[in-house]
Design a protein around this motif. Sequence first.
Motif, PDB file in Angstrom:
ATOM      1  N   GLU A   1    -130.674  26.032  36.188  1.00  0.00           N
ATOM      2  CA  GLU A   1    -131.426  25.300  37.080  1.00  0.00           C
ATOM      3  C   GLU A   1    -130.928  24.412  37.906  1.00  0.00           C
ATOM      4  O   GLU A   1    -131.217  24.006  39.188  1.00  0.00           O
ATOM      5  CB  GLU A   1    -133.419  25.517  36.643  1.00  0.00           C
TER       6      GLU A   1
ATOM      7  N   GLU B   1    -129.622  23.708  41.433  1.00  0.00           N
ATOM      8  CA  GLU B   1    -130.502  23.556  42.704  1.00  0.00           C
ATOM      9  C   GLU B   1    -129.767  22.306  43.249  1.00  0.00           C
ATOM     10  O   GLU B   1    -129.902  22.051  45.136  1.00  0.00           O
ATOM     11  CB  GLU B   1    -131.918  23.348  41.992  1.00  0.00           C
TER      12      GLU B   1
ATOM     13  N   SER C   1    -140.771  26.819  44.789  1.00  0.00           N
ATOM     14  CA  SER C   1    -139.941  25.957  44.187  1.00  0.00           C
ATOM     15  C   SER C   1    -138.541  26.760  43.565  1.00  0.00           C
ATOM     16  O   SER C   1    -138.910  27.861  43.637  1.00  0.00           O
ATOM     17  CB  SER C   1    -140.753  25.640  42.907  1.00  0.00           C
ATOM     18  N   TYR C   2    -137.626  25.567  42.928  1.00  0.00           N
ATOM     19  CA  TYR C   2    -136.463  26.669  42.865  1.00  0.00           C
ATOM     20  C   TYR C   2    -136.634  26.661  41.075  1.00  0.00           C
ATOM     21  O   TYR C   2    -137.904  26.690  40.574  1.00  0.00           O
ATOM     22  CB  TYR C   2    -135.242  25.460  42.042  1.00  0.00           C
TER      23      TYR C   2
ATOM     24  N   THR D   1    -136.945  28.083  36.856  1.00  0.00           N
ATOM     25  CA  THR D   1    -137.413  26.624  36.283  1.00  0.00           C
ATOM     26  C   THR D   1    -136.069  27.160  35.386  1.00  0.00           C
ATOM     27  O   THR D   1    -135.567  28.049  34.790  1.00  0.00           O
ATOM     28  CB  THR D   1    -137.774  26.647  35.934  1.00  0.00           C
TER      29      THR D   1
ATOM     30  N   GLN E   1    -136.979  27.552  32.194  1.00  0.00           N
ATOM     31  CA  GLN E   1    -137.378  28.563  31.118  1.00  0.00           C
ATOM     32  C   GLN E   1    -137.772  29.997  31.808  1.00  0.00           C
ATOM     33  O   GLN E   1    -136.956  30.806  30.603  1.00  0.00           O
ATOM     34  CB  GLN E   1    -139.276  27.619  31.063  1.00  0.00           C
ATOM     35  N   GLN E   2    -136.825  29.369  33.793  1.00  0.00           N
ATOM     36  CA  GLN E   2    -136.746  31.336  33.772  1.00  0.00           C
ATOM     37  C   GLN E   2    -135.421  31.504  33.820  1.00  0.00           C
ATOM     38  O   GLN E   2    -135.584  33.026  33.407  1.00  0.00           O
ATOM     39  CB  GLN E   2    -136.970  31.124  34.793  1.00  0.00           C
TER      40      GLN E   2
END
Lengths: 402, 233
Positions: free
Chosen positions: A119, A122, A133-134, A136, A138-139
């Motif tokens: 992340e 970004e 949104s960018y 995260t 978690q993703q």
Amino acid sequence: MGQIGEYFKSAVKQIVGNGYRTLMTMLGIVIGIAAVIAVVSLGTGMSDYVTSELNGLAGNYGIVMVDSSKTSERFTRDDMALVSETVKDIHGITPNISSYGKVKGSRKTVECSLEAGTEVLEAFSTNGIAKGSYFTAQQVESGARVCVMLLDDAKEIFGTEDAIGRDVEISMYGKSVTYTVVGLRGHMSEMYEFMMQGQDYYAQLEVPYTCFGEDFDYDTVNFTNLVVFADQSILSHKVDEVKNLLANVHGLRGSNALSGYSLADFSEQLDQILGYARSFLLLVSVISLIVGGIGVMNIMLVSVSERTREIGIRKSIGAKTGAIMIQFLFEAAVLTFLGGVVGIILGVIASYIICTAIGFRVIIEPATVLGAAMFSVLIGLFFGLYPARKAAKMRPIDALRL
Amino acid sequence: MKLVEIRDVSKIYNPGENEVKALNHVSISIGKGEFVAIIGQSGSGKSTLMNMLGCLDTPTSGKYFLHGQDVSHMTDDEQSDVRNREIGFIFQGFNLIPSLTALENVELPLIYRGVGKKERERLANAALNSVGLEKRKTHRPNEMSGGQQQRVAIARAIAQAPPILLADEPTGNLDTASTKEIIRIIKRLYYEGRTVIIITHDPGIAQQAKRIITISDGMIKSDIINPDYRDEI
């Protein structure tokens, strides 16, 4: 002290009394000082412009790399965690996989560049998220198949900028995987568009490195390079810090198997080159000042021989060598100082006009102005010295005989 | 002790084969309060003598005592000091500084003496008043007649009250009327107690003085008390 006032008054009188000649003599100094002011402010404006453009274009990141010919060690996820914990004032660290592929949307398939990382990526571009949104942390962790692209890309492949939640198919090496759009960056800068003119359109996608690595067979555990984000001013320092830390961790101290560079290094180099250019221009203007100074010396010599009788009179009624010397030195210094003041005014005006015309910020430092004023006085004192000595050394009977 | 005492002074230009003996073993002494004319033709050595008396030049041999002080072998700056303190010059060509007003010209020797502004202006004004130029103080030399310019020069010479007035052909550039006026002023200054030395080639001017020294070929030919001297202004 009263005497100094007298010298000053007499110098001003002499200079005003010889109006036309004074003007012509001052011209050299005026042009020289004006050139110095203009060159310095132009140089400052130029490096200010280049630095800010570079920052805008490049983002604030540096890269630490493993030279795979020198060691089999590789960076790991633990390294990233360690760096994030121990190195202060950095915005983040991420692996970076760059590649090219194709991206297919509901309207069109286009070529695309792919940047995979965490992340932290970004911060890669100053072109911020405009919609959605960018992805995260978690993703990234869970390996979610999400992606970020530009508003322009969405328009190109979906026919609309309203693309959050839509799916795209990324194809590379004969494999195709579906990703979901979660964020869109703003429109491209004019500068970028200008650079891309006439080339085939290609989209710019950013994806988490975890799923991307799995999908397209990239190593997601060991990396040969890591990207460090920090403010431009401390960037190269921070890159070195990260490099040294990782060299320690991997037992590579002193082996130069690791290297680090940043665009800050490049901008430092550029600054240096601009510095040379500035010094050169400054040298040229200083030479013109010296030529002006020689002009002043000439006129002072003429003035001394024209005023031989005056010198004789002054000496016969009691002027000492020092008094005559100071009188002529004062005249030269006041002359060049006046030239300096006019030169500063013209230089400032020229700076405004030139910088505004080019589009630089107008930067005139008080130190430059003060320095120029002092320098002009010094020129007067230096080039006035010889004529003043010549005047002071005259014998009164020789001076009166004429 | 005499005010001016020249002892056996010689001045030789171009020492060697073509040497010129401008002064040849000259001795003169002049007391305080005397009125002396030194008369001689051009080439007689009177200008050299005047330079010597005025501390503008140093002798090749011999000594010059001014106020008891040996001034014959001083440095430039020391001579400047002596000139400033002891001698008021009145030149044939007035020698005013063209860019300065009458008052500023008169103030000049006082500036070099380090007199403060207020005192300087007071003295300069007094000197200009005493030569009758109250109304010309702000005029520049080129705005004045020759006689007026010479009066400014006299004011400059007396502004800081030096003991000796040294006048070199003071009326050489003036018409008859102005000449009379200048001689009258110089005589008055003598009556006021100053020592006056006039250097001239003009017997008419020399006749005004109380003592006449004649110089020829670098030597003193005669030194007499003027029998025709008239004690009047």
